[in-house]
Design a protein around this motif. Structure first.
Motif, PDB file in Angstrom:
ATOM      1  N   THR A 137       0.905  -1.299  -0.071  1.00 16.26           N
ATOM      2  CA  THR A 137       0.012   0.052  -0.117  1.00 16.26           C
ATOM      3  C   THR A 137       0.741   1.325  -0.047  1.00 16.26           C
ATOM      4  OG1 THR A 137      -1.524  -1.343   1.113  1.00 16.26           O
ATOM      5  CG2 THR A 137      -1.944   1.292   1.318  1.00 16.26           C
ATOM      6  N   VAL A 138       1.147   1.747  -1.155  1.00 18.58           N
ATOM      7  CA  VAL A 138       1.802   3.031  -1.427  1.00 18.58           C
ATOM      8  C   VAL A 138       1.293   4.209  -0.729  1.00 18.58           C
ATOM      9  CG1 VAL A 138       2.943   4.615  -2.988  1.00 18.58           C
ATOM     10  CG2 VAL A 138       2.738   2.153  -3.537  1.00 18.58           C
ATOM     11  N   SER A 139      -0.067   4.434  -0.841  1.00 26.43           N
ATOM     12  CA  SER A 139      -0.629   5.279   0.078  1.00 26.43           C
ATOM     13  C   SER A 139      -2.138   4.787  -0.017  1.00 26.43           C
ATOM     14  CB  SER A 139      -0.457   6.849  -0.683  1.00 26.43           C
ATOM     15  OG  SER A 139      -1.177   6.664  -2.070  1.00 26.43           O
ATOM     16  N   GLU A 140      -2.898   5.801   0.580  1.00 28.59           N
ATOM     17  CA  GLU A 140      -4.331   5.286   0.543  1.00 28.59           C
ATOM     18  C   GLU A 140      -5.083   5.353  -0.668  1.00 28.59           C
ATOM     19  OE1 GLU A 140      -6.289   9.675   1.691  1.00 28.59           O
ATOM     20  OE2 GLU A 140      -6.458   8.152   3.222  1.00 28.59           O
ATOM     21  N   ASN A 141      -4.446   5.915  -1.755  1.00 29.16           N
ATOM     22  CA  ASN A 141      -5.080   6.011  -3.124  1.00 29.16           C
ATOM     23  C   ASN A 141      -4.128   4.973  -4.029  1.00 29.16           C
ATOM     24  OD1 ASN A 141      -5.232   9.038  -2.144  1.00 29.16           O
ATOM     25  ND2 ASN A 141      -7.061   8.477  -3.017  1.00 29.16           N
ATOM     26  N   LEU A 142      -3.194   4.526  -3.623  1.00 26.33           N
ATOM     27  CA  LEU A 142      -2.437   3.862  -4.577  1.00 26.33           C
ATOM     28  C   LEU A 142      -1.957   2.282  -4.118  1.00 26.33           C
ATOM     29  CD1 LEU A 142      -1.024   3.709  -7.401  1.00 26.33           C
ATOM     30  CD2 LEU A 142       0.965   4.634  -6.115  1.00 26.33           C
ATOM     31  N   ILE A 143      -2.364   1.320  -4.625  1.00 25.65           N
ATOM     32  CA  ILE A 143      -1.820  -0.040  -4.062  1.00 25.65           C
ATOM     33  C   ILE A 143      -1.244  -0.757  -5.142  1.00 25.65           C
ATOM     34  CG2 ILE A 143      -2.859  -2.317  -3.239  1.00 25.65           C
ATOM     35  CD1 ILE A 143      -5.267  -0.589  -1.819  1.00 25.65           C
ATOM     36  N   THR A 144      -0.294  -1.504  -5.121  1.00 25.28           N
ATOM     37  CA  THR A 144       0.119  -2.508  -5.892  1.00 25.28           C
ATOM     38  C   THR A 144       0.136  -3.821  -5.414  1.00 25.28           C
ATOM     39  OG1 THR A 144       2.672  -2.149  -5.013  1.00 25.28           O
ATOM     40  CG2 THR A 144       2.028  -0.623  -6.605  1.00 25.28           C
ATOM     41  N   ARG A 145       0.120  -4.775  -6.136  1.00 24.81           N
ATOM     42  CA  ARG A 145       0.171  -6.343  -6.113  1.00 24.81           C
ATOM     43  C   ARG A 145       1.031  -6.989  -6.936  1.00 24.81           C
ATOM     44  NH1 ARG A 145      -4.978  -6.512  -3.103  1.00 24.81           N
ATOM     45  NH2 ARG A 145      -6.310  -4.820  -3.458  1.00 24.81           N
ATOM     46  N   ALA A 146       1.414  -8.248  -6.620  1.00 24.30           N
ATOM     47  CA  ALA A 146       2.378  -9.030  -7.157  1.00 24.30           C
ATOM     48  C   ALA A 146       2.047 -10.512  -6.682  1.00 24.30           C
ATOM     49  CB  ALA A 146       3.738  -8.667  -7.202  1.00 24.30           C
ATOM     50  N   SER A 147       2.155 -11.502  -7.655  1.00 14.77           N
ATOM     51  CA  SER A 147       1.953 -12.909  -7.214  1.00 14.77           C
ATOM     52  C   SER A 147       2.493 -13.821  -7.847  1.00 14.77           C
ATOM     53  CB  SER A 147       0.473 -13.152  -7.083  1.00 14.77           C
ATOM     54  OG  SER A 147      -0.188 -13.273  -8.456  1.00 14.77           O
ATOM     55  N   TRP A 148       2.936 -14.827  -7.317  1.00 16.79           N
ATOM     56  CA  TRP A 148       3.307 -16.263  -8.173  1.00 16.79           C
ATOM     57  C   TRP A 148       2.621 -17.276  -7.639  1.00 16.79           C
ATOM     58  CZ3 TRP A 148       6.448 -20.099  -5.695  1.00 16.79           C
ATOM     59  CH2 TRP A 148       6.673 -21.322  -6.482  1.00 16.79           C
ATOM     60  N   THR A 149       1.897 -18.036  -8.565  1.00 13.38           N
ATOM     61  CA  THR A 149       1.105 -19.103  -7.885  1.00 13.38           C
ATOM     62  C   THR A 149       1.129 -20.392  -9.143  1.00 13.38           C
ATOM     63  OG1 THR A 149      -0.823 -18.212  -9.456  1.00 13.38           O
ATOM     64  CG2 THR A 149      -0.628 -17.404  -7.217  1.00 13.38           C
ATOM     65  N   ASN A 150       0.632 -21.461  -8.649  1.00 12.63           N
ATOM     66  CA  ASN A 150       0.897 -22.565  -9.568  1.00 12.63           C
ATOM     67  C   ASN A 150      -0.544 -23.389  -9.585  1.00 12.63           C
ATOM     68  OD1 ASN A 150       3.916 -23.246 -10.157  1.00 12.63           O
ATOM     69  ND2 ASN A 150       3.909 -22.448  -8.291  1.00 12.63           N
ATOM     70  N   THR A 151      -1.188 -23.581 -10.407  1.00 12.78           N
ATOM     71  CA  THR A 151      -2.518 -24.297 -10.832  1.00 12.78           C
ATOM     72  C   THR A 151      -2.386 -25.367 -11.799  1.00 12.78           C
ATOM     73  OG1 THR A 151      -3.188 -22.673 -12.592  1.00 12.78           O
ATOM     74  CG2 THR A 151      -3.587 -21.924 -10.196  1.00 12.78           C
ATOM     75  N   ILE A 152      -3.488 -26.040 -11.521  1.00 11.45           N
ATOM     76  CA  ILE A 152      -3.863 -27.350 -12.486  1.00 11.45           C
ATOM     77  C   ILE A 152      -5.112 -27.039 -13.118  1.00 11.45           C
ATOM     78  CG2 ILE A 152      -2.256 -28.646 -11.294  1.00 11.45           C
ATOM     79  CD1 ILE A 152      -5.067 -30.394 -10.374  1.00 11.45           C
TER      80      ILE A 152
END
Length: 259
Positions: A137-152
């Motif tokens: 959460t950079v600020s109350e107006n700006l949010i960044t997300r990242a993920s690494w997942t594995n699925t089948i």
């Protein structure tokens, strides 16, 4: 069980027997609507129709698949000031038993000779699927997300079906030995919330896919098989893309929004 009719009673060779409803072929069937329906006539006069069992449809397309999945997962959540991390893994063990029919048609001395044999098949496999999710959460107006997942994604029952039709060397078969799709997924997104303008977001994603499933027609020319159509696993493939989104409420029209 499926049956087909090759010999109609003379009464239904034309539609003169059936009262017309005035409908003018609304579904493109080639004739106006009738009352009573032809189905009702058949049900009342079943003995007048010559019905034969469709062995291909009744046997080859009649199969059984039992699939059991045992799953477990663990996860942990960590929060450090503006950082949030969720990490975990899921494990799934799949056991599949299937039963179907091989239906062979071979022309011998101008006659079709039919052979029917039973197919039984079993397969089991285990998949580990770790994943890590980051939120900053950079600020109350700006949010960044990242993920690494594995699925089948498991094969469909239609792709897995254990039946086979051999029509004088032209073979159509399912493949109960297929492996599931396996994907490693990478996602990165940013979201900006503007009080007067709404939500803006952008995301990029990348998927590394193994064991993708495709239908293949080949000419092996072995074992009496001239042409074979079945499903197989491919080695690997990639999917990547960009997603952009905008959303806001229309201030001067209550309950209306744009996405």
């Amino acid at each position: 069980e499926e049956f087909v009719n090759d010999d109609n009673p003379a009464d239904v060779d034309t539609l003169d027997l059936f009262e017309k409803t005035g409908g003018r072929d609304p579904f493109g069937a080639g004739f106006p609507l009738q009352a009573p329906r032809i189905r009702e006539f058949y049900q009342a006069n079943t003995a007048d129709f010559t019905m034969e069992r469709d062995e291909e449809a009744s046997l080859v397309e009649d199969y059984e698949i039992d699939e059991d999945v045992l799953a477990a997962y663990f996860m942990a959540n960590f929060t450090f000031d503006q950082f949030e991390i969720i990490a975990g893994a899921r494990v799934e063990h799949t056991e599949m038993d299937s039963s179907g029919v091989t239906y062979g048609i071979e022309e011998i001395n101008d006659d079709d000779v039919i052979t029917i044999t039973r197919n039984d098949f079993s397969k089991d496999y285990t998949n580990w699927m770790p994943g890590v999710y980051f939120k900053y959460t950079v600020s109350e107006n700006l949010i960044t997300r990242a993920s690494w997942t594995n699925t089948i994604a498991r094969p469909t029952f239609g792709q897995n079906f254990p039946g086979l039709l051999n029509d004088n060397g032209e073979v159509e078969a399912g493949n109960p030995d297929l492996d599931p799709y396996e994907a490693s997924n990478f996602d990165l997104s940013v979201e900006y919330y503007a009080e007067s303008l709404g939500l803006f977001s952008a995301a990029v994603f990348y998927k590394d896919v193994e064991n993708f499933i495709y239908e293949q027609t080949s000419e092996p020319n072995t074992g009496g098989i001239d042409e074979l159509t079945t499903f197989r696993n491919g080695p690997s493939g990639e999917i990547y893309g960009l997603e952009l989104a905008f959303q806001r409420q229309i201030d001067f029209i209550p309950g209306l929004g744009v996405y």
